[in-house]
Design a protein around this motif. Sequence first.
Motif, mmCIF file in Angstrom:
data_model
loop_
_atom_site.group_PDB
_atom_site.id
_atom_site.type_symbol
_atom_site.label_atom_id
_atom_site.label_comp_id
_atom_site.label_asym_id
_atom_site.label_seq_id
_atom_site.Cartn_x
_atom_site.Cartn_y
_atom_site.Cartn_z
ATOM 1 N N PRO A 112 0.851 -1.240 0.142
ATOM 2 C CA PRO A 112 -0.014 0.146 -0.102
ATOM 3 C C PRO A 112 0.764 1.406 0.096
ATOM 4 O O PRO A 112 1.946 1.292 0.141
ATOM 5 C CB PRO A 112 -0.825 -0.365 1.411
ATOM 6 C CG PRO A 112 -0.160 -1.105 2.075
ATOM 7 C CD PRO A 112 0.600 -1.829 1.262
ATOM 8 N N ASN A 113 0.256 2.481 -0.113
ATOM 9 C CA ASN A 113 0.914 3.466 -0.292
ATOM 10 C C ASN A 113 1.777 3.622 1.218
ATOM 11 O O ASN A 113 1.362 3.593 2.091
ATOM 12 C CB ASN A 113 -0.099 4.806 0.008
ATOM 13 C CG ASN A 113 -1.060 4.982 -1.439
ATOM 14 O OD1 ASN A 113 -1.898 5.043 -1.600
ATOM 15 N ND2 ASN A 113 -0.218 4.721 -2.457
ATOM 16 N N GLY A 114 2.859 4.149 1.141
ATOM 17 C CA GLY A 114 3.888 4.574 2.357
ATOM 18 C C GLY A 114 4.444 3.088 2.795
ATOM 19 O O GLY A 114 4.985 3.231 3.768
ATOM 20 N N SER A 115 4.262 1.975 2.153
ATOM 21 C CA SER A 115 4.938 0.918 2.505
ATOM 22 C C SER A 115 6.235 0.733 2.491
ATOM 23 O O SER A 115 7.088 -0.207 3.144
ATOM 24 C CB SER A 115 4.155 -0.236 2.235
ATOM 25 O OG SER A 115 4.296 -0.512 0.654
ATOM 26 N N GLY A 116 6.995 1.580 1.519
ATOM 27 C CA GLY A 116 8.492 1.646 1.417
ATOM 28 C C GLY A 116 8.986 1.069 0.010
ATOM 29 O O GLY A 116 10.039 0.968 -0.113
ATOM 30 N N LYS A 117 8.039 0.949 -0.803
ATOM 31 C CA LYS A 117 8.284 0.639 -2.336
ATOM 32 C C LYS A 117 9.209 1.514 -3.105
ATOM 33 O O LYS A 117 10.552 1.078 -3.297
ATOM 34 C CB LYS A 117 7.269 0.112 -3.074
ATOM 35 C CG LYS A 117 6.245 -0.538 -2.736
ATOM 36 C CD LYS A 117 4.898 -0.897 -3.465
ATOM 37 C CE LYS A 117 4.162 0.621 -3.686
ATOM 38 N NZ LYS A 117 3.424 1.046 -2.688
ATOM 39 N N THR A 118 8.945 2.847 -3.030
ATOM 40 C CA THR A 118 9.913 3.911 -3.856
ATOM 41 C C THR A 118 11.158 4.154 -3.039
ATOM 42 O O THR A 118 12.057 3.898 -3.551
ATOM 43 C CB THR A 118 9.122 5.002 -3.929
ATOM 44 O OG1 THR A 118 7.713 4.729 -4.446
ATOM 45 C CG2 THR A 118 9.873 6.179 -4.747
ATOM 46 N N THR A 119 11.421 4.059 -1.690
ATOM 47 C CA THR A 119 12.338 4.073 -1.079
ATOM 48 C C THR A 119 13.214 2.774 -1.312
ATOM 49 O O THR A 119 14.560 3.089 -1.602
ATOM 50 C CB THR A 119 12.172 4.202 0.579
ATOM 51 O OG1 THR A 119 11.060 5.202 0.723
ATOM 52 C CG2 THR A 119 13.336 4.524 1.388
ATOM 53 N N THR A 120 12.852 1.746 -1.402
ATOM 54 C CA THR A 120 13.452 0.532 -1.814
ATOM 55 C C THR A 120 14.002 0.909 -3.198
ATOM 56 O O THR A 120 15.388 0.270 -3.268
ATOM 57 C CB THR A 120 12.701 -0.726 -1.535
ATOM 58 O OG1 THR A 120 12.232 -0.882 -0.013
ATOM 59 C CG2 THR A 120 13.784 -2.008 -1.625
HETATM 60 N N1 ATP Z 1 11.443 12.716 1.658
HETATM 61 C C1 ATP Z 1 10.866 11.931 2.547
HETATM 62 N N2 ATP Z 1 10.895 12.390 3.797
HETATM 63 C C2 ATP Z 1 10.485 11.999 4.872
HETATM 64 N N3 ATP Z 1 9.565 10.949 4.936
HETATM 65 C C3 ATP Z 1 9.532 10.146 3.440
HETATM 66 C C4 ATP Z 1 10.074 10.782 2.300
HETATM 67 N N4 ATP Z 1 9.935 9.987 1.298
HETATM 68 C C5 ATP Z 1 9.111 8.820 1.845
HETATM 69 N N5 ATP Z 1 8.732 9.145 3.379
HETATM 70 C C6 ATP Z 1 8.074 8.215 4.187
HETATM 71 O O1 ATP Z 1 8.542 6.953 3.926
HETATM 72 C C7 ATP Z 1 7.681 5.768 4.161
HETATM 73 C C8 ATP Z 1 7.744 4.957 2.911
HETATM 74 O O2 ATP Z 1 7.530 5.836 1.560
HETATM 75 P P1 ATP Z 1 7.709 5.182 0.071
HETATM 76 O O3 ATP Z 1 7.490 6.476 -0.711
HETATM 77 O O4 ATP Z 1 8.920 4.548 0.051
HETATM 78 O O5 ATP Z 1 6.462 4.247 0.188
HETATM 79 P P2 ATP Z 1 5.690 3.537 -1.168
HETATM 80 O O6 ATP Z 1 5.226 2.225 -0.848
HETATM 81 O O7 ATP Z 1 6.571 3.933 -2.421
HETATM 82 O O8 ATP Z 1 4.378 4.654 -1.239
HETATM 83 P P3 ATP Z 1 3.660 4.870 -2.689
HETATM 84 O O9 ATP Z 1 2.814 3.642 -3.209
HETATM 85 O O10 ATP Z 1 2.646 6.001 -2.003
HETATM 86 O O11 ATP Z 1 4.371 5.613 -3.706
HETATM 87 C C9 ATP Z 1 6.398 6.962 4.143
HETATM 88 O O12 ATP Z 1 5.915 6.624 5.386
HETATM 89 C C10 ATP Z 1 6.693 8.006 3.878
HETATM 90 O O13 ATP Z 1 5.718 8.983 4.388
#
Ligand code: ATP
Length: 290
Positions: free
Chosen positions: A41-49
């Motif tokens: 789901p949104n915010g689970s960490g996919k993009t960060t990974t």
């Molecule tokens: N630049 C940032 N500064 C602070 N917190 C961040 C930043 N980028 C992401 N986060 C937080 O890190 C967590 C993981 O975010 P991430 O973008 O990796 O999730 P995601 O699974 O890719 O979500 P989405 O599906 O919405 O793209 C979330 O809680 C988000 O709010």
Amino acid sequence: MNVVNKSIIVENLTYRYGDLLAVDSVSFEVGGGEILGFLGPNGSGKTTTQKMLTGQLLPKAGRALLLGINVAEKPDAVQARIGVCFEQTNLYEMMSAIDNLNLFAELFDVKNFDGYALLKRVGLAGREKDKVSGYSKGMKQRLMIARSIVNTPEILFMDEPTSGLDPVSAEAIRRIILEERDRGATVFLTTHDMWEADKLCDRVAFLESGSIAALDTPHALKQKYGKRSLVAEIAAPDGKLSRREVALDNDQTMNDIQSLFTDGKLVTMHSEEATLEDIFILVTGRRLSE
Ligand SMILES: Nc1ncnc2c1ncn2[C@@H]1O[C@H](COP(=O)(O)OP(=O)(O)OP(=O)(O)O)[C@@H](O)[C@H]1O
């Protein structure tokens, strides 16, 4: 999966934004020529990974090896051999599609680059010299895919590549992903679309709050967590239809199936298996779209 054939090796990869633990000691491996779906789901960490895997963010702990190279130590060496198609990647809007691709081919030092052939492959033949600013969302997405494969990457990263696209554009992009895989590329794909993940991915990882909750083939996940059932419609003597569901995996199954034929007139019958979405909810307690 043998050692030589591992395109991606991730060991205890961790990222924090201040106090927020976005990726929590994640470990997994992806084989050469495999499509791995990264779902969460949104915010689970996919993009960060993905950003740590592609050298855009330095991990706070752990490491990622791509093609045997530690990304954090040699991001340039890795980036030359991978393709990245992220939703927010900017195209040069005031340039034509062909000029965008030629520029990238030059940056990657690709010899004998044929941008027209690549644009034809993604369904943009005839529009090569149009400015990107006049392209539709689907056309831009096709161009981004083309751009991400200019260097014939060994690993292709795709972030929601079909999100918000019309069915024809989405299908064209799925076809290219499969062609790239067939060519031998490894594909790391994030998507919210469980149907798409089921159709395309050799294995899927369920990401929840920065951790991997499950990782396996869609088939194995369904076998492990899903229930199989038969759904039937039975007509009573007065013609009234009722719906029956028969679980296929318990001691009562034979009797229940027999009763479908004796309790009235059997009108329709089909088998149902759990979807990846059902299993995601079962494993994580959350919906993908929350
Ligand atoms: N630049 C940032 N500064 C602070 N917190 C961040 C930043 N980028 C992401 N986060 C937080 O890190 C967590 C993981 O975010 P991430 O973008 O990796 O999730 P995601 O699974 O890719 O979500 P989405 O599906 O919405 O793209 C979330 O809680 C988000 O709010």
